[in-house]
Motif scaffolding. Sequence first.
Motif, PDB file in Angstrom:
ATOM      1  N   ALA A 142      -2.651  -0.587  -0.423  1.00  0.00           N
ATOM      2  CA  ALA A 142      -2.491  -1.914   0.172  1.00  0.00           C
ATOM      3  C   ALA A 142      -1.916  -2.902  -0.834  1.00  0.00           C
ATOM      4  N   VAL A 143      -2.365  -2.788  -2.093  1.00  0.00           N
ATOM      5  CA  VAL A 143      -1.842  -3.685  -3.124  1.00  0.00           C
ATOM      6  C   VAL A 143      -0.336  -3.505  -3.289  1.00  0.00           C
ATOM      7  N   ILE A 144       0.105  -2.257  -3.297  1.00  0.00           N
ATOM      8  CA  ILE A 144       1.527  -1.981  -3.521  1.00  0.00           C
ATOM      9  C   ILE A 144       2.368  -2.398  -2.320  1.00  0.00           C
ATOM     10  N   ALA A 174       2.807   6.459  -6.057  1.00  0.00           N
ATOM     11  CA  ALA A 174       2.257   5.550  -7.062  1.00  0.00           C
ATOM     12  C   ALA A 174       0.787   5.253  -6.796  1.00  0.00           C
ATOM     13  N   ALA A 175       0.432   5.011  -5.520  1.00  0.00           N
ATOM     14  CA  ALA A 175      -0.967   4.715  -5.189  1.00  0.00           C
ATOM     15  C   ALA A 175      -1.860   5.914  -5.451  1.00  0.00           C
ATOM     16  N   LEU A 176      -1.405   7.108  -5.072  1.00  0.00           N
ATOM     17  CA  LEU A 176      -2.201   8.311  -5.297  1.00  0.00           C
ATOM     18  C   LEU A 176      -2.381   8.575  -6.780  1.00  0.00           C
ATOM     19  N   LEU A 177      -1.284   8.517  -7.528  1.00  0.00           N
ATOM     20  CA  LEU A 177      -1.358   8.789  -8.957  1.00  0.00           C
ATOM     21  C   LEU A 177      -2.233   7.761  -9.665  1.00  0.00           C
ATOM     22  N   PHE A 185      13.512  -1.876 -10.702  1.00  0.00           N
ATOM     23  CA  PHE A 185      13.213  -2.775  -9.593  1.00  0.00           C
ATOM     24  C   PHE A 185      11.877  -2.368  -8.975  1.00  0.00           C
ATOM     25  N   ILE A 186      11.011  -3.348  -8.762  1.00  0.00           N
ATOM     26  CA  ILE A 186       9.694  -3.108  -8.173  1.00  0.00           C
ATOM     27  C   ILE A 186       9.599  -3.886  -6.870  1.00  0.00           C
ATOM     28  N   SER A 187       9.332  -3.163  -5.776  1.00  0.00           N
ATOM     29  CA  SER A 187       9.215  -3.787  -4.466  1.00  0.00           C
ATOM     30  C   SER A 187       8.196  -3.018  -3.643  1.00  0.00           C
TER      31      SER A 187
END
Length: 395
Positions: A148-150, A265-268, A168-170
Amino acid sequence: MAHDSLNGQAPARRLSWNDPDVRSVVYQIVALGLVGLVAWFLISNTLHNLSSRNIASGFGFLDREAGFAIGEGPIDFAPHNTYARAVLVGLLNTLRVAVIGIVLATLLGTIVGIARLSKNWLIAKLSLFYVETIRNVPLLLQLFFWYAVITETMPGPRQALHPLPGVFISNRGVKLPVPADHFAFDLAGVAFLIGLVLSVLVSNWAKRRQDATGQSFPVWSTCIALILGLPIFGWLIGGAPLEFDIPKLRGFNFTGGVTLTPEFAALLFGLVVYTGAFIAEVVRSGIEAVSHGQTEAAAALGLRRGQILRLVVLPQALRVIIPPMTSQYLNLTKNSSLAVAIGYPDIVSVANTAINQTGQAIEGILIIMAVYLTFSLSISLFMNWYNKHIALVER
Protein backbone atom coordinates in the motif's frame (compact mmCIF):
# COMPACT_ATOMS: atom_id res chain seq x y z
CA MET A 1 26.65 -76.03 21.09
CA ALA A 2 29.69 -76.69 23.22
CA HIS A 3 31.43 -78.10 20.17
CA ASP A 4 30.68 -74.87 18.23
CA SER A 5 32.08 -72.80 21.08
CA LEU A 6 35.27 -74.81 21.12
CA ASN A 7 35.66 -74.20 17.35
CA GLY A 8 35.32 -70.46 17.88
CA GLN A 9 31.92 -70.23 16.20
CA ALA A 10 28.97 -68.41 17.71
CA PRO A 11 26.05 -70.64 18.65
CA ALA A 12 23.15 -70.72 16.20
CA ARG A 13 20.49 -68.13 17.07
CA ARG A 14 16.93 -69.37 17.41
CA LEU A 15 14.01 -67.18 16.37
CA SER A 16 11.84 -66.52 19.37
CA TRP A 17 9.11 -63.99 20.14
CA ASN A 18 10.85 -63.41 23.48
CA ASP A 19 13.87 -62.02 21.61
CA PRO A 20 13.52 -58.17 21.55
CA ASP A 21 15.43 -57.96 18.26
CA VAL A 22 12.98 -60.31 16.58
CA ARG A 23 10.02 -58.35 17.91
CA SER A 24 11.59 -55.10 16.72
CA VAL A 25 11.98 -56.41 13.17
CA VAL A 26 8.42 -57.75 13.11
CA TYR A 27 6.99 -54.45 14.39
CA GLN A 28 8.89 -52.51 11.73
CA ILE A 29 7.67 -54.82 8.96
CA VAL A 30 4.07 -54.48 10.18
CA ALA A 31 4.37 -50.69 10.42
CA LEU A 32 5.85 -50.48 6.92
CA GLY A 33 3.08 -52.68 5.59
CA LEU A 34 0.40 -50.48 7.19
CA VAL A 35 1.95 -47.34 5.70
CA GLY A 36 2.07 -48.97 2.27
CA LEU A 37 -1.55 -50.10 2.63
CA VAL A 38 -2.74 -46.60 3.53
CA ALA A 39 -0.75 -45.09 0.64
CA TRP A 40 -2.20 -47.64 -1.80
CA PHE A 41 -5.73 -46.90 -0.58
CA LEU A 42 -5.35 -43.14 -0.92
CA ILE A 43 -3.77 -43.33 -4.38
CA SER A 44 -6.22 -45.86 -5.76
CA ASN A 45 -9.20 -44.03 -4.28
CA THR A 46 -7.99 -40.72 -5.76
CA LEU A 47 -7.44 -42.24 -9.20
CA HIS A 48 -10.87 -43.88 -9.10
CA ASN A 49 -12.60 -40.62 -8.17
CA LEU A 50 -10.77 -38.72 -10.89
CA SER A 51 -11.68 -41.37 -13.46
CA SER A 52 -15.35 -41.44 -12.43
CA ARG A 53 -15.55 -37.65 -12.85
CA ASN A 54 -13.69 -37.70 -16.19
CA ILE A 55 -10.88 -35.56 -14.78
CA ALA A 56 -7.53 -36.08 -16.50
CA SER A 57 -4.55 -36.99 -14.36
CA GLY A 58 -0.82 -36.86 -14.92
CA PHE A 59 1.56 -34.11 -15.93
CA GLY A 60 0.78 -34.14 -19.64
CA PHE A 61 -0.91 -30.74 -19.31
CA LEU A 62 2.54 -29.14 -18.94
CA ASP A 63 3.02 -29.48 -22.71
CA ARG A 64 -0.19 -27.60 -23.51
CA GLU A 65 -0.50 -23.88 -24.29
CA ALA A 66 -0.87 -21.86 -21.10
CA GLY A 67 -3.06 -19.08 -22.48
CA PHE A 68 -2.31 -16.55 -19.74
CA ALA A 69 0.30 -13.84 -19.26
CA ILE A 70 2.82 -13.43 -16.42
CA GLY A 71 3.55 -9.88 -15.35
CA GLU A 72 7.29 -10.28 -14.78
CA GLY A 73 10.05 -12.82 -14.88
CA PRO A 74 13.74 -13.28 -15.64
CA ILE A 75 12.90 -15.01 -18.93
CA ASP A 76 10.43 -14.12 -21.65
CA PHE A 77 6.94 -15.58 -21.45
CA ALA A 78 3.88 -15.18 -23.67
CA PRO A 79 0.39 -16.71 -23.50
CA HIS A 80 1.22 -19.09 -26.37
CA ASN A 81 4.00 -20.71 -24.32
CA THR A 82 3.43 -23.96 -22.42
CA TYR A 83 2.46 -24.54 -18.82
CA ALA A 84 5.93 -25.99 -18.28
CA ARG A 85 7.54 -22.66 -19.19
CA ALA A 86 5.04 -20.85 -16.96
CA VAL A 87 6.06 -23.06 -14.04
CA LEU A 88 9.71 -22.35 -14.83
CA VAL A 89 9.05 -18.59 -14.74
CA GLY A 90 7.32 -18.93 -11.37
CA LEU A 91 10.16 -21.06 -10.03
CA LEU A 92 12.77 -18.51 -11.13
CA ASN A 93 10.75 -15.67 -9.60
CA THR A 94 10.63 -17.53 -6.29
CA LEU A 95 14.34 -18.30 -6.48
CA ARG A 96 15.17 -14.67 -7.28
CA VAL A 97 13.31 -13.20 -4.30
CA ALA A 98 14.61 -15.94 -1.98
CA VAL A 99 18.29 -15.50 -2.89
CA ILE A 100 18.23 -11.69 -2.81
CA GLY A 101 16.16 -11.76 0.38
CA ILE A 102 18.56 -14.10 2.18
CA VAL A 103 21.55 -11.90 1.35
CA LEU A 104 19.86 -8.62 2.36
CA ALA A 105 18.22 -10.10 5.49
CA THR A 106 21.59 -11.45 6.62
CA LEU A 107 23.21 -8.03 6.22
CA LEU A 108 20.35 -6.23 7.98
CA GLY A 109 20.09 -8.78 10.77
CA THR A 110 23.84 -8.75 11.42
CA ILE A 111 23.93 -4.94 11.63
CA VAL A 112 20.90 -4.76 13.94
CA GLY A 113 22.14 -7.66 16.06
CA ILE A 114 25.45 -5.91 16.67
CA ALA A 115 23.62 -2.62 17.27
CA ARG A 116 21.54 -4.34 19.99
CA LEU A 117 24.76 -4.71 21.98
CA SER A 118 25.94 -1.15 21.39
CA LYS A 119 26.90 0.94 24.39
CA ASN A 120 25.11 3.86 22.77
CA TRP A 121 21.70 4.00 24.53
CA LEU A 122 19.79 5.40 21.54
CA ILE A 123 21.15 2.89 19.02
CA ALA A 124 20.50 -0.05 21.37
CA LYS A 125 16.91 1.05 22.12
CA LEU A 126 16.06 1.76 18.48
CA SER A 127 17.34 -1.70 17.55
CA LEU A 128 15.29 -3.24 20.35
CA PHE A 129 12.17 -1.37 19.20
CA TYR A 130 12.65 -2.59 15.63
CA VAL A 131 13.13 -6.21 16.68
CA GLU A 132 10.20 -6.34 19.11
CA THR A 133 7.82 -4.51 16.77
CA ILE A 134 8.55 -6.39 13.56
CA ARG A 135 8.64 -9.84 15.13
CA ASN A 136 5.19 -9.40 16.69
CA VAL A 137 3.32 -8.20 13.58
CA PRO A 138 2.18 -10.94 11.14
CA LEU A 139 4.18 -11.00 7.94
CA LEU A 140 1.09 -10.96 5.73
CA LEU A 141 -0.04 -7.66 7.28
CA GLN A 142 3.43 -6.22 6.72
CA LEU A 143 3.31 -7.20 3.05
CA PHE A 144 -0.06 -5.48 2.66
CA PHE A 145 1.36 -2.40 4.39
CA TRP A 146 4.46 -2.10 2.21
CA TYR A 147 2.46 -2.75 -0.96
CA ALA A 148 0.00 0.00 0.00
CA VAL A 149 2.86 2.37 0.79
CA ILE A 150 4.42 1.82 -2.63
CA THR A 151 1.25 1.92 -4.72
CA GLU A 152 -0.72 4.58 -2.82
CA THR A 153 1.87 7.09 -1.61
CA MET A 154 4.26 7.13 -4.57
CA PRO A 155 3.48 9.59 -7.42
CA GLY A 156 2.47 8.59 -10.94
CA PRO A 157 4.99 8.16 -13.78
CA ARG A 158 4.71 11.79 -14.95
CA GLN A 159 5.52 13.05 -11.43
CA ALA A 160 8.00 10.27 -10.64
CA LEU A 161 10.78 10.94 -8.17
CA HIS A 162 14.16 11.35 -9.85
CA PRO A 163 16.81 10.97 -7.11
CA LEU A 164 19.66 9.90 -9.43
CA PRO A 165 20.34 10.13 -13.16
CA GLY A 166 18.40 7.40 -14.93
CA VAL A 167 16.51 6.34 -11.74
CA PHE A 168 12.75 6.95 -11.49
CA ILE A 169 10.50 6.00 -8.56
CA SER A 170 6.73 5.93 -9.03
CA ASN A 171 3.68 3.84 -8.21
CA ARG A 172 4.65 1.66 -11.19
CA GLY A 173 7.84 0.64 -9.42
CA VAL A 174 11.48 1.62 -9.66
CA LYS A 175 13.09 2.08 -13.08
CA LEU A 176 16.86 1.62 -13.23
CA PRO A 177 19.38 1.94 -16.06
CA VAL A 178 21.13 -1.23 -17.16
CA PRO A 179 24.20 -1.85 -19.31
CA ALA A 180 23.46 -2.20 -23.00
CA ASP A 181 23.67 -5.59 -24.67
CA HIS A 182 27.43 -5.77 -25.28
CA PHE A 183 30.05 -8.52 -25.06
CA ALA A 184 32.16 -6.45 -22.65
CA PHE A 185 29.44 -6.53 -19.98
CA ASP A 186 29.03 -10.28 -20.38
CA LEU A 187 32.77 -10.66 -19.98
CA ALA A 188 32.68 -8.50 -16.86
CA GLY A 189 29.92 -10.68 -15.39
CA VAL A 190 31.94 -13.86 -15.97
CA ALA A 191 35.01 -12.17 -14.46
CA PHE A 192 32.95 -11.22 -11.40
CA LEU A 193 32.01 -14.87 -10.82
CA ILE A 194 35.65 -15.91 -11.27
CA GLY A 195 36.62 -13.23 -8.73
CA LEU A 196 34.18 -14.67 -6.19
CA VAL A 197 35.57 -18.19 -6.63
CA LEU A 198 39.17 -16.98 -6.37
CA SER A 199 38.30 -14.99 -3.24
CA VAL A 200 37.02 -18.14 -1.54
CA LEU A 201 40.16 -20.05 -2.55
CA VAL A 202 42.42 -17.23 -1.33
CA SER A 203 40.58 -17.06 2.01
CA ASN A 204 40.98 -20.81 2.57
CA TRP A 205 44.64 -20.70 1.57
CA ALA A 206 45.33 -17.74 3.87
CA LYS A 207 43.67 -19.52 6.80
CA ARG A 208 45.74 -22.68 6.29
CA ARG A 209 48.89 -20.58 5.91
CA GLN A 210 48.23 -18.67 9.11
CA ASP A 211 47.47 -21.89 11.03
CA ALA A 212 50.74 -23.40 9.81
CA THR A 213 53.11 -20.40 10.04
CA GLY A 214 51.32 -17.79 12.15
CA GLN A 215 51.78 -15.20 9.38
CA SER A 216 48.70 -13.20 8.39
CA PHE A 217 47.71 -12.32 4.85
CA PRO A 218 45.71 -9.25 3.66
CA VAL A 219 42.63 -11.29 2.77
CA TRP A 220 40.10 -8.46 2.64
CA SER A 221 42.07 -6.19 0.34
CA THR A 222 42.98 -9.11 -1.92
CA CYS A 223 39.37 -10.30 -2.18
CA ILE A 224 38.11 -6.80 -2.92
CA ALA A 225 40.76 -6.40 -5.60
CA LEU A 226 39.72 -9.71 -7.19
CA ILE A 227 35.97 -9.06 -7.03
CA LEU A 228 36.21 -5.51 -8.37
CA GLY A 229 39.43 -5.61 -10.39
CA LEU A 230 38.69 -8.64 -12.57
CA PRO A 231 35.31 -7.32 -13.86
CA ILE A 232 36.90 -3.94 -14.65
CA PHE A 233 39.73 -5.71 -16.47
CA GLY A 234 37.21 -7.79 -18.46
CA TRP A 235 35.23 -4.67 -19.30
CA LEU A 236 38.40 -2.97 -20.56
CA ILE A 237 39.35 -5.98 -22.68
CA GLY A 238 35.86 -5.98 -24.21
CA GLY A 239 36.32 -2.42 -25.45
CA ALA A 240 35.16 -0.43 -22.39
CA PRO A 241 31.73 0.51 -23.78
CA LEU A 242 29.79 3.23 -21.94
CA GLU A 243 26.35 2.65 -23.49
CA PHE A 244 23.50 2.15 -21.01
CA ASP A 245 19.82 1.44 -21.56
CA ILE A 246 18.35 4.42 -19.68
CA PRO A 247 14.62 4.60 -18.84
CA LYS A 248 12.66 7.33 -20.66
CA LEU A 249 9.12 8.59 -20.12
CA ARG A 250 6.93 7.73 -23.10
CA GLY A 251 3.30 8.74 -22.70
CA PHE A 252 2.03 7.49 -19.36
CA ASN A 253 4.83 5.05 -18.60
CA PHE A 254 8.56 4.46 -18.92
CA THR A 255 10.38 2.48 -21.56
CA GLY A 256 13.86 1.02 -21.40
CA GLY A 257 15.95 0.06 -18.41
CA VAL A 258 14.90 -2.53 -15.87
CA THR A 259 11.86 -2.37 -13.60
CA LEU A 260 11.50 -3.35 -9.97
CA THR A 261 7.73 -3.80 -9.82
CA PRO A 262 5.73 -2.73 -6.74
CA GLU A 263 4.86 -6.39 -6.10
CA PHE A 264 8.48 -7.52 -6.15
CA ALA A 265 9.66 -4.53 -4.10
CA ALA A 266 6.94 -4.98 -1.45
CA LEU A 267 7.57 -8.72 -1.15
CA LEU A 268 11.33 -8.35 -0.98
CA PHE A 269 11.23 -5.45 1.48
CA GLY A 270 8.69 -7.22 3.70
CA LEU A 271 10.64 -10.50 3.78
CA VAL A 272 13.95 -8.74 4.46
CA VAL A 273 12.59 -6.53 7.25
CA TYR A 274 10.68 -9.40 8.89
CA THR A 275 13.39 -12.05 8.68
CA GLY A 276 16.11 -9.51 9.55
CA ALA A 277 14.49 -9.00 12.95
CA PHE A 278 14.78 -12.71 13.76
CA ILE A 279 18.33 -12.91 12.41
CA ALA A 280 19.26 -9.93 14.61
CA GLU A 281 18.33 -11.92 17.71
CA VAL A 282 20.27 -14.93 16.43
CA VAL A 283 23.37 -12.77 15.92
CA ARG A 284 22.97 -11.06 19.30
CA SER A 285 22.65 -14.37 21.16
CA GLY A 286 25.61 -15.82 19.25
CA ILE A 287 27.83 -12.88 20.18
CA GLU A 288 26.78 -13.04 23.81
CA ALA A 289 27.60 -16.76 23.85
CA VAL A 290 31.30 -15.94 23.35
CA SER A 291 33.14 -15.79 26.66
CA HIS A 292 33.84 -12.26 27.88
CA GLY A 293 37.36 -13.41 28.64
CA GLN A 294 38.01 -13.63 24.90
CA THR A 295 37.28 -9.93 24.41
CA GLU A 296 39.32 -8.99 27.46
CA ALA A 297 42.29 -10.97 26.17
CA ALA A 298 41.98 -9.36 22.74
CA ALA A 299 41.79 -5.89 24.30
CA ALA A 300 44.86 -6.67 26.39
CA LEU A 301 46.73 -7.40 23.16
CA GLY A 302 45.89 -3.89 21.94
CA LEU A 303 43.19 -4.75 19.39
CA ARG A 304 40.57 -2.09 18.69
CA ARG A 305 36.86 -2.79 19.22
CA GLY A 306 36.22 -3.28 15.52
CA GLN A 307 39.12 -5.71 15.25
CA ILE A 308 37.94 -7.60 18.35
CA LEU A 309 34.49 -8.01 16.85
CA ARG A 310 35.75 -9.02 13.40
CA LEU A 311 38.74 -11.18 14.34
CA VAL A 312 37.80 -12.68 17.70
CA VAL A 313 34.09 -12.52 18.51
CA LEU A 314 32.30 -13.16 15.20
CA PRO A 315 34.43 -16.17 14.12
CA GLN A 316 33.59 -17.89 17.41
CA ALA A 317 29.97 -16.74 17.41
CA LEU A 318 29.42 -18.23 13.94
CA ARG A 319 29.47 -21.73 15.42
CA VAL A 320 26.46 -20.76 17.53
CA ILE A 321 24.77 -18.62 14.88
CA ILE A 322 24.78 -20.97 11.87
CA PRO A 323 22.26 -23.64 13.03
CA PRO A 324 19.42 -21.22 13.92
CA MET A 325 20.35 -19.05 10.93
CA THR A 326 19.55 -22.03 8.69
CA SER A 327 16.02 -22.09 10.08
CA GLN A 328 15.57 -18.40 9.28
CA TYR A 329 16.75 -18.92 5.70
CA LEU A 330 14.24 -21.74 5.33
CA ASN A 331 11.50 -19.58 6.82
CA LEU A 332 12.23 -16.74 4.39
CA THR A 333 12.11 -19.09 1.42
CA LYS A 334 8.83 -20.66 2.51
CA ASN A 335 7.30 -17.32 3.51
CA SER A 336 7.84 -16.12 -0.06
CA SER A 337 4.71 -18.16 -0.90
CA LEU A 338 2.72 -15.24 0.58
CA ALA A 339 3.56 -13.41 -2.65
CA VAL A 340 0.25 -14.58 -4.07
CA ALA A 341 -1.51 -12.17 -1.68
CA ILE A 342 0.02 -9.09 -3.36
CA GLY A 343 0.09 -10.34 -6.93
CA TYR A 344 3.74 -11.31 -7.38
CA PRO A 345 3.89 -14.25 -9.84
CA ASP A 346 5.85 -16.77 -7.79
CA ILE A 347 5.54 -20.54 -8.15
CA VAL A 348 2.40 -20.64 -5.96
CA SER A 349 0.64 -17.96 -7.98
CA VAL A 350 1.52 -19.52 -11.34
CA ALA A 351 0.58 -23.03 -10.18
CA ASN A 352 -2.76 -21.77 -8.83
CA THR A 353 -3.55 -20.21 -12.20
CA ALA A 354 -2.66 -23.48 -13.94
CA ILE A 355 -4.87 -25.41 -11.49
CA ASN A 356 -7.83 -23.11 -12.10
CA GLN A 357 -7.51 -23.52 -15.88
CA THR A 358 -6.79 -27.25 -16.05
CA GLY A 359 -8.52 -28.57 -12.93
CA GLN A 360 -5.49 -30.71 -12.11
CA ALA A 361 -5.09 -29.62 -8.51
CA ILE A 362 -3.15 -32.64 -7.29
CA GLU A 363 -0.43 -32.25 -9.90
CA GLY A 364 -0.19 -28.50 -9.31
CA ILE A 365 0.13 -28.92 -5.56
CA LEU A 366 2.74 -31.66 -6.05
CA ILE A 367 4.77 -29.25 -8.21
CA ILE A 368 4.63 -26.58 -5.49
CA MET A 369 5.63 -29.11 -2.82
CA ALA A 370 8.51 -30.40 -4.95
CA VAL A 371 9.84 -26.88 -5.55
CA TYR A 372 9.85 -25.86 -1.89
CA LEU A 373 11.20 -29.26 -0.82
CA THR A 374 14.09 -28.88 -3.27
CA PHE A 375 14.85 -25.33 -2.13
CA SER A 376 14.70 -26.28 1.55
CA LEU A 377 16.91 -29.34 1.18
CA SER A 378 19.43 -27.38 -0.89
CA ILE A 379 19.67 -24.63 1.76
CA SER A 380 19.97 -27.19 4.55
CA LEU A 381 22.69 -29.16 2.77
CA PHE A 382 24.72 -26.02 2.07
CA MET A 383 24.38 -24.65 5.60
CA ASN A 384 25.21 -28.04 7.14
CA TRP A 385 28.30 -28.24 4.95
CA TYR A 386 29.34 -24.73 5.99
CA ASN A 387 28.66 -25.48 9.66
CA LYS A 388 30.86 -28.58 9.44
CA HIS A 389 33.51 -26.56 7.60
CA ILE A 390 33.86 -23.98 10.40
CA ALA A 391 33.49 -26.44 13.28
CA LEU A 392 36.37 -26.80 15.71
CA VAL A 393 38.47 -29.87 15.06
CA GLU A 394 39.80 -31.60 18.15
CA ARG A 395 43.45 -32.58 18.06
